[in-house]
Design an enzyme around this catalytic site. Sequence first.
Site, mmCIF file in Angstrom:
data_model
loop_
_atom_site.group_PDB
_atom_site.id
_atom_site.type_symbol
_atom_site.label_atom_id
_atom_site.label_comp_id
_atom_site.label_asym_id
_atom_site.label_seq_id
_atom_site.Cartn_x
_atom_site.Cartn_y
_atom_site.Cartn_z
ATOM 1 N N GLU A 32 0.878 -1.167 0.000
ATOM 2 C CA GLU A 32 0.000 0.000 0.000
ATOM 3 C C GLU A 32 0.915 1.216 0.000
ATOM 4 O OE1 GLU A 32 -2.611 0.373 3.370
ATOM 5 O OE2 GLU A 32 -3.634 2.087 2.458
ATOM 6 N N ARG A 253 4.820 -13.331 9.803
ATOM 7 C CA ARG A 253 5.157 -11.930 9.894
ATOM 8 C C ARG A 253 6.490 -11.822 10.622
ATOM 9 N NH1 ARG A 253 2.103 -7.360 9.488
ATOM 10 N NH2 ARG A 253 3.089 -5.673 10.622
ATOM 11 N N LYS A 263 3.524 1.170 9.619
ATOM 12 C CA LYS A 263 3.671 2.427 8.889
ATOM 13 C C LYS A 263 3.033 3.584 9.629
ATOM 14 C CE LYS A 263 2.466 0.455 5.035
ATOM 15 N NZ LYS A 263 2.129 0.110 3.648
HETATM 16 P P1 ATP Z 1 2.095 -1.856 8.035
HETATM 17 O O1 ATP Z 1 1.497 -2.564 9.196
HETATM 18 O O2 ATP Z 1 3.519 -1.482 8.249
HETATM 19 O O3 ATP Z 1 1.268 -0.726 7.567
HETATM 20 P P2 ATP Z 1 0.976 -3.400 5.946
HETATM 21 O O4 ATP Z 1 0.851 -4.852 6.014
HETATM 22 O O5 ATP Z 1 -0.264 -2.653 6.177
HETATM 23 O O6 ATP Z 1 2.151 -2.965 6.905
HETATM 24 P P3 ATP Z 1 1.330 -3.288 3.119
HETATM 25 O O7 ATP Z 1 1.945 -2.244 2.290
HETATM 26 O O8 ATP Z 1 -0.104 -3.566 2.957
HETATM 27 O O9 ATP Z 1 1.633 -2.894 4.616
HETATM 28 O O10 ATP Z 1 2.159 -4.624 3.017
HETATM 29 C C1 ATP Z 1 2.732 -5.137 1.846
HETATM 30 C C2 ATP Z 1 3.100 -6.572 2.084
HETATM 31 O O11 ATP Z 1 4.062 -6.666 3.126
HETATM 32 C C3 ATP Z 1 1.929 -7.412 2.510
HETATM 33 O O12 ATP Z 1 1.993 -8.618 1.796
HETATM 34 C C4 ATP Z 1 2.148 -7.618 3.979
HETATM 35 O O13 ATP Z 1 1.575 -8.826 4.414
HETATM 36 C C5 ATP Z 1 3.649 -7.633 4.068
HETATM 37 N N1 ATP Z 1 4.143 -7.273 5.398
HETATM 38 C C6 ATP Z 1 3.910 -6.134 6.073
HETATM 39 N N2 ATP Z 1 4.515 -6.135 7.271
HETATM 40 C C7 ATP Z 1 5.163 -7.321 7.365
HETATM 41 C C8 ATP Z 1 5.992 -7.949 8.362
HETATM 42 N N3 ATP Z 1 6.273 -7.345 9.517
HETATM 43 N N4 ATP Z 1 6.508 -9.172 8.102
HETATM 44 C C9 ATP Z 1 6.244 -9.781 6.934
HETATM 45 N N5 ATP Z 1 5.485 -9.263 5.959
HETATM 46 C C10 ATP Z 1 4.935 -8.057 6.159
HETATM 47 MG MG MG Z 2 -1.931 -3.521 4.297
HETATM 48 MG MG MG Z 3 -0.632 -3.154 8.748
#
Ligand code: ATP
Ligand code: MG
Ligand code: MG
Length: 535
Positions: A32, A253, A263
Amino acid sequence: QAKKTAKSSEGASYDIALHNTEKGVVTRFPPEPSGYLHIGHAKAALLNDYFAHEKYQGTLICRFDDTNPSKEKEEFQDAIVEDLALMGIRPDKTSYTSDYFEELYQYCLEMIRMGKAYADDTEQETMKHQRWNGLPSERRDASVEDNLAHFEEMKQGTEEGVRWCIRAKISVDNPNKAMRDPVIYRCNPLSHHRTGNKWKMYPIYDFCCPIVDSLEGVTHALRTIEYRDRNPQYDWMLEALNLRKVQIWDFARMNFIRTFLSKRKLTKLVDEGRVWGWDDPRFPTIRGIRRRGMTIDALREFILKQGPSRNIVNLDWTLFWATNKKYIDPVAPRHTAISKDHAVPATVKGARLAPYTEDKPKHIKNLDLGIKKVAYSDTILIEQSDAQTFQQDEEITLMNWGNAYVRKISHSLNPLTRSTVTSLELELHLQGDFKATKQKITWLSTKGQEPIPVELVDFDYLITKDIIEKDDEIDECLNPHTEFRTEALADCNVADLKVDDIIQFERKGYFRVDRAFKHGEPAVLFNIPTGRATK
Ligand code: ATP
Ligand code: MG
Ligand code: MG
């Protein structure tokens, strides 16, 4: 290039595989664009890349999951593209969920027409309560005509429309709460960074992800474990719309101790000016850890080794930095720096009268790194901490030079600082055996070269709490003092170092050049953790 090294480096074989790969493999990384990539995202990106490009001859899609105009920005999107490239990841195709807004709208219409989705204006708290307790919404059995009419109002973004949302009609009381009529469309009046004001309502991730995965030909959708409850919902959407199935592959994760990987929280620290920016060396962003001195090869190896683990663990940074050390140690040129405030002047009897320089290898075990100049004279600087350990007439080794006797140790006359050594007299004994001495010390000639002023910066964790809970707020666990600067003098070769160079100051540690030397301005170098200490 990063790939090759990770594969061939010792112990870096990753035994991870997907099922049902006979008809090809298409994976996708769906960020995102609401922040810069952090090390958690790196795991998702590297795994997708590994399957698509290393393990199978497949295709990698980078799909911007841009369905929430409240959080997304062009700036983040550009940074994500750059950071992927930095990690050696080259998607075969880049797409945007927003490219599919029209299709998604049509699919939602279809769901409503089939009686598989309905419009709801239940107030948020009530809806939460009903979902939790397995109670139906009053609107659940509204007619298709009414639902379509409300959806149209939502589309127009009318005063009436914005009160409504669309929910998939899956179940009221399924034990898996993710299956209790999830919301799939919601209004948002803000302008979208790609589609502008064309849309007043946006599809929810749970709805668009399976659909766009299916439409784009994704064969294996990698998702973090905490989505597991939502996997049946993912399958339900595709089945309801009679779309091609996609296989889900769960992975753990990645979390680190004393680290926010959210984020939202990282954005807050940037916006409040608590850090220097998204590339702050204390930040767990790709830019941050690179600036701290992490190499991409080490990052790849570290992450892919975690690959198949499904345990959600709180990793320690120690192993991460130890992996990095394995990569930098063989290629980091060796230099010398002596702390400015603690330098002890020493005269060297037996040294040639006129200062001179000699060429020495930058790295004894890696001659490919070339040579550096070492200056010799009868006036040198030694670290106070070394000088304080010397015994009268002890034989010591001056690294890169030879042995010497400590002939005179002068101490401070001030009774409060009596242990402080104020000057030394050494006498060269070059035929002495360096294996027989206890102390091999670093030193710097103040003649025959111009010592280069440097600022050495060390950092501590931004956060004081080992394990971060989901609702821990930043302000409660911020470490007030995380930056430590020392001024030092370095050998003349340091003047030629460029930003991003990684070196070792012998007996001090590894450093990355953050600002190169310019006359009148010291070079700034960041200490690179090695995994030995807690930092
Ligand atoms: P955040 O919680 O930092 O906002 P998010 O999951 O909302 O992270 P996205 O941009 O939607 O952020 O994530 C892109 C990809 O990265 C997704 O496939 C998500 O599952 C993966 N991802 C995000 N954080 C982690 C993590 N700590 N470990 C492994 N994969 C992750
Ligand atoms: Mg997300
Ligand atoms: Mg998230």
